[in-house]
Structure formats: structure tokens, C-alpha cells
Write an enzyme that holds these catalytic residues in place. Structure first.
Site, PDB file in Angstrom:
ATOM      1  N   HIS A 102       0.845  -1.203   0.000  1.00 60.29           N
ATOM      2  CA  HIS A 102       0.000   0.000   0.000  1.00 60.29           C
ATOM      3  C   HIS A 102       0.870   1.239   0.000  1.00 60.29           C
ATOM      4  CE1 HIS A 102       0.648  -1.436   4.097  1.00 60.29           C
ATOM      5  NE2 HIS A 102       0.731  -0.165   4.462  1.00 60.29           N
ATOM      6  N   HIS A 104       0.743   5.097   1.263  1.00 58.16           N
ATOM      7  CA  HIS A 104       0.046   6.105   2.064  1.00 58.16           C
ATOM      8  C   HIS A 104       0.025   7.417   1.285  1.00 58.16           C
ATOM      9  CE1 HIS A 104       0.374   3.925   6.035  1.00 58.16           C
ATOM     10  NE2 HIS A 104       1.381   3.343   5.397  1.00 58.16           N
TER      11      HIS A 104
HETATM   12  P1  5GP Z   1       1.756   0.250   7.323  1.00 59.47           P
HETATM   13  O1  5GP Z   1       2.084   0.421   8.779  1.00 59.47           O
HETATM   14  O2  5GP Z   1       1.732  -1.207   6.965  1.00 59.47           O
HETATM   15  O3  5GP Z   1       2.595   1.068   6.395  1.00 59.47           O
HETATM   16  O4  5GP Z   1       0.295   0.826   7.146  1.00 59.47           O
HETATM   17  C1  5GP Z   1      -0.864   0.094   7.405  1.00 59.47           C
HETATM   18  C2  5GP Z   1      -1.971   1.093   7.551  1.00 59.47           C
HETATM   19  O5  5GP Z   1      -3.212   0.419   7.453  1.00 59.47           O
HETATM   20  C3  5GP Z   1      -1.955   1.820   8.902  1.00 59.47           C
HETATM   21  O6  5GP Z   1      -1.837   3.215   8.696  1.00 59.47           O
HETATM   22  C4  5GP Z   1      -3.279   1.426   9.527  1.00 59.47           C
HETATM   23  O7  5GP Z   1      -3.888   2.483  10.223  1.00 59.47           O
HETATM   24  C5  5GP Z   1      -4.110   1.004   8.344  1.00 59.47           C
HETATM   25  N1  5GP Z   1      -5.089  -0.020   8.653  1.00 59.47           N
HETATM   26  C6  5GP Z   1      -4.908  -1.141   9.388  1.00 59.47           C
HETATM   27  N2  5GP Z   1      -6.044  -1.877   9.413  1.00 59.47           N
HETATM   28  C7  5GP Z   1      -6.947  -1.192   8.668  1.00 59.47           C
HETATM   29  C8  5GP Z   1      -8.311  -1.456   8.311  1.00 59.47           C
HETATM   30  O8  5GP Z   1      -8.909  -2.471   8.682  1.00 59.47           O
HETATM   31  N3  5GP Z   1      -8.939  -0.535   7.526  1.00 59.47           N
HETATM   32  C9  5GP Z   1      -8.303   0.595   7.096  1.00 59.47           C
HETATM   33  N4  5GP Z   1      -8.997   1.445   6.330  1.00 59.47           N
HETATM   34  N5  5GP Z   1      -7.010   0.869   7.399  1.00 59.47           N
HETATM   35  C10 5GP Z   1      -6.344  -0.023   8.182  1.00 59.47           C
END
Ligand code: 5GP
Ligand code: ZN
Length: 146
Positions: A102, A104
């Protein structure tokens, strides 16, 4: 199209988990992050499951990047953002917590800490030129890094 039934973002894609979608096309979906770092923080994902930056298909990466560019433009046009950060975390040691690639999209707002409390996570300072050259050589495969 690859799907991982245990992956929460694959469940978002399938509609098995709720999400606030803001854009979608044949390769990508953009939706709101439930733990926003700033007002309007969104995520862009490929429909096809890939764990991270190292494994995502290059065409899916290009599609995610194009969607992130669209969403960043919408953040400026519709939310009044003054700037935008794009962030990808590749690996747990780089803050990745969801292992479906993903991007951001993080809108930034000047002088509005209630919408944007973010600060640069490093202190810019000149590096040691030898260490910088050493890392560059290692990138080129010309020597081991240490
Ligand atoms: P990472 O830390 O892997 O770069 O980002 C994962 C992101 O996914 C985090 O910012 C977290 O808030 C978001 N996230 C985790 N679970 C969910 C979910 O069930 N729904 C949504 N919309 N975002 C999520
Ligand atoms: Zn997935």
C-alpha cells in the site's frame, strides 16, 4: 488476480471488511486509513495481493503510483491540503504492519497542528562523505557495505 484470504486488505477489496472508498479502477482501490496521521490520510492498494514493494508486479506498482498521484491532487483540490507526502513501508523494520502493498497518501497542512501534527522523522545533517560513497558503491555492487 491474486487473493490472500487471511489478508485484511484483500478483505477490504472483497467488501468483507468495511472501508471508506474514495477512488477505484480496474487495478487499484483508494480508501481512508482508519488511524490517520493527518486529515484525509488515505491508502492506495493494488487489487492483486502482493506482500510489499519487493514483490509487487511492476504494472500494479505503476497503477498504484498513478492512483496515488490522483488522490494527492484531490487532497489539494478538495481538502485544501498545502502539500502531500507519499509513503510506502517495505518490511516490518520499515514500519510495515499490513503485508499487502500500500501507498500512504498523507495530506499536509501548514500551521494547522490539529489537522497535521506530523514532523520529519529524521534530523537533516550533512553525512560523512566516505560513508555516503561507500553506500553508493555498495548499491553499484562494487563492494560490501558495513
Ligand atoms: P503500514 O504500517 O503497513 O505502512 O500501514 C498500514 C496502515 O493500514 C496503517 O496506517 C493502519 O492504520 C491502516 N489499517 C490497518 N487496518 C486497517 C483497516 O482495517 N482498515 C483501514 N482502512 N485501514 C487499516
Ligand atoms: Zn491482500
Amino acid at each position: 488476480m491474486v487473493t490472500d484470504p487471511s489478508c485484511i486488505f484483500c478483505k477490504v477489496i472483497a467488501g468483507e471488511l468495511p472501508s471508506s472508498r474514495i477512488y477505484e479502477d480496474d487495478r487499484t482501490i483508494a480508501f481512508m486509513d482508519i488511524n490517520p496521521g493527518s486529515h484525509g490520510h488515505a491508502l492506495v492498494i493494488p487489487r492483486s495481493h502482493a506482500t510489499d514493494l519487493h514483490s509487487i508486479d511492476a504494472d500494479d506498482l505503476a497503477a498504484v503510483t498513478a492512483t496515488a498521484q490522483k488522490v494527492a491532487g484531490l487532497a489539494v483540490e478538495h481538502l485544501g491540503a498545502d502539500g502531500v507526502n507519499l509513503l510506502n513501508c517495505a518490511g516490518a523494520d520499515a514500519w510495515q504492519t499490513v503485508f499487502h502493498f500500500h501507498m500512504h497518501v498523507i495530506p499536509r497542512y501548514a500551521g494547522q497542528p490539529e489537522k497535521d501534527p506530523l514532523v520529519l522523522p529524521w534530523q537533516p545533517a550533512p553525512g560523512d562523505p566516505d560513508r555516503i560513497a561507500q553506500a553508493a558503491a555498495a548499491y553499484r555492487g562494487e563492494g560490501a557495505d558495513a
